[in-house]
Write an enzyme that holds these catalytic residues in place. Structure first.
Site, short mmCIF file in Angstrom:
data_model
loop_
_atom_site.label_atom_id
_atom_site.label_comp_id
_atom_site.label_asym_id
_atom_site.label_seq_id
_atom_site.Cartn_x
_atom_site.Cartn_y
_atom_site.Cartn_z
N HIS A 56 0.85 -1.20 0.00
CA HIS A 56 0.00 0.00 0.00
C HIS A 56 0.88 1.25 0.00
CE1 HIS A 56 -3.96 1.88 1.69
NE2 HIS A 56 -3.26 2.78 1.01
N HIS A 58 1.53 5.13 -2.07
CA HIS A 58 1.08 6.14 -3.03
C HIS A 58 2.31 6.80 -3.65
CE1 HIS A 58 -3.18 5.99 -1.78
NE2 HIS A 58 -2.68 5.73 -0.58
N ASN A 90 -5.00 5.94 -7.16
CA ASN A 90 -5.60 7.28 -7.14
C ASN A 90 -4.62 8.34 -7.63
OD1 ASN A 90 -4.07 6.93 -4.80
ND2 ASN A 90 -5.41 8.21 -3.54
N HIS A 177 -10.96 0.11 0.94
CA HIS A 177 -10.82 1.25 1.84
C HIS A 177 -12.15 1.34 2.60
CE1 HIS A 177 -9.69 5.61 2.72
NE2 HIS A 177 -10.98 5.57 3.04
N ASN A 276 -6.14 9.33 7.09
CA ASN A 276 -7.35 8.55 6.81
C ASN A 276 -6.98 7.08 6.71
OD1 ASN A 276 -9.56 7.25 5.65
ND2 ASN A 276 -9.92 8.81 4.11
N ASP A 303 0.91 2.69 3.74
CA ASP A 303 0.01 3.75 3.28
C ASP A 303 0.79 5.05 3.12
OD1 ASP A 303 -2.20 5.11 2.40
OD2 ASP A 303 -3.21 5.21 4.34
N HIS A 307 2.58 14.45 0.58
CA HIS A 307 1.88 15.69 0.22
C HIS A 307 2.90 16.83 0.21
CE1 HIS A 307 -2.18 14.10 0.39
NE2 HIS A 307 -1.93 13.59 1.58
#
Length: 428
Positions: A56, A58, A90, A177, A276, A303, A307
């Site tokens: 997991h 990103h 995403n 999710h 989240n 996860d 950012h």
């Protein structure tokens, strides 16, 4: 490729041994090994693990390269001891077609710091209305086996059932999710004492637990595999434990931050703690640790959610949700699970390498450290203790909740199929 002799490593935390790498494979494991002309790495009792696998991650590319790219994300992965990561869908555009997943897969191959396995979206545009090209993504060069709308819940039960039925045909898995959207409208943090005192919108545990309960029953009905992303509550643990007792094919992951941090940190109003699912209570943290130890929770997954500075350097309500985690994951697991006696290093290898590789069908990863196996390896100085300095991160983003915090352990070397990607803590 030249030979590499790792001398005096504690394989899975056991007694010191030598490990000889020849090309892409482990040639031998034993005492007193030698090889003419081999590059020698003095392990001095450091722990040798199979390369870590993150189910997991990103990576943000394509579309949000201001946060992360496949290059910077895989460099961060190698720094944290990972040899394979699964990249969530995403992105912009969403990874809901064969073309996009192949783009991400090829970028991973091009950069070479770790293997990148794209995760395909369950629904077109993550909108929950129409199934994405699941079969085409699986048949593509990327060979997608894991599908998720992570960041959004597949909240429509019919859509979830169809996805489970579809992936069953080729042994795929839907990674959910678990967040009932109506129960989390306007939610800012865990619903409980702290949210009431701070006046922030509460995110109830039942929003997660109700989706998990529905989905394990759907998986049982269909006879398919379902994986629960970032499980975060004691109640969710009990539901997964019950489902496994019935023989339902469910697996679950927990993040490092949910093993260590609680919602009490939100009292600072520092958006670095906004994530989240949200940070939960101390009771939840202890339940998650126990569940990871006893196998109810199958794996640790980061996860990793990078950012840019401006998305976190703002007021709490406006801040983005998420934390980076690839470069600190193993240290947090050492502190919360190994130093507490809940897991030994063999258990860490299972939860962070072999089992995530099995769930995601990551061939060549999560294999035993033994002769004839791929030389995907991680060497860890478990005696090290030091403060986390985000300025030294390989990730493009710095939104870590551990800045200035002392954590144990440091990855010193990572090898991907016998090629060093990290040497003495520095990327090659």
């Amino acid at each position: 490729m030249s030979k590499i002799l790792i001398r005096g490593a504690r394989v899975l935390g056991g007694e010191p041994q030598d490990v000889l790498i020849d090309g892409e494979l482990v040639e031998a494991v034993g005492s007193g090994l030698s090889a003419e002309g081999a590059e020698v790495v003095e392990a001095d009792g450091k722990v040798l693990l199979p390369g870590l696998v993150d189910l997991h991650t990103h990576l943000r590319e394509p579309g949000r390269e201001d946060s992360e790219t496949v290059l910077t994300g895989t460099r961060a992965a190698a720094s944290g001891g990972f040899t394979a990561v699964f990249a969530m869908a995403n992105t912009f555009p969403v990874a809901d077609t064969a073309g996009v997943v192949e783009q991400v897969w090829r970028l991973g191959r091009e950069h070479g710091y770790c293997d990148v396995q794209p995760i395909g979206a369950v629904t077109v545009g993550l909108e929950g209305r129409k199934l994405a090209e699941l079969g085409a993504m699986h048949e593509s060069a990327a060979g997608v086996t894991v599908f998720s709308d992570d960041g959004k819940c597949v909240d429509d039960a019919v859509m979830m059932r169809r996805a489970l039925e579809y992936v069953k045909a080729f042994g795929g898995v839907v990674a959910q999710h678990a967040q009932e959207p109506r129960l989390t409208e306007g939610a800012q943090m865990n619903e409980g004492v702290v949210s009431a005192e701070l006046g922030l919108g509460g995110w109830p545990a039942v929003a997660e637990e109700s989706i998990i309960a529905r989905d394990v029953l759907l998986a049982e009905h269909v006879g398919s595999r379902v994986h629960i992303c970032h499980l975060s509550t004691a109640g969710s643990v009990e539901i997964v434990r019950w489902a496994k007792s019935r023989g339902i094919d469910v697996t679950a992951e927990v993040t490092p931050h949910h093993l260590l941090l609680t919602d009490e940190l939100v009292r600072s109003y520092d958006p670095v703690y906004k994530v989240n699912p949200p940070l939960r209570t101390e009771r939840d943290v202890h339940a998650l640790r126990e569940a990871l130890a006893d196998g109810t929770i199958d794996i640790v997954a980061t996860d990793h959610a990078p950012h840019p500075h401006e998305d976190k350097d703002c007021e709490w309500a406006a801040a983005a949700m998420g934390m980076v985690g690839l470069e600190t994951a193993l240290s947090v697991v050492q502190e919360t699970m190994v130093e507490t006696g809940l897991l030994d290093w063999a258990g860490v290898a299972d939860r962070m390498s072999s089992t995530p590789a099995r769930i995601g069908r990551a061939g060549g990863h999560g294999r035993p450290v033994s002769a004839g196996e791929p030389a995907n390896l991680t060497l860890v100085d478990t005696a090290y203790r030091g403060s986390v300095d985000p300025a030294g991160f390989a990730s493009r983003s710095r939104n870590t909740p551990y800045a200035g915090r002392e954590l144990p352990g440091r990855v010193t070397h990572t090898w991907l199929r016998g090629k060093a990607t990290l040497v003495d803590g520095k990327l090659t």
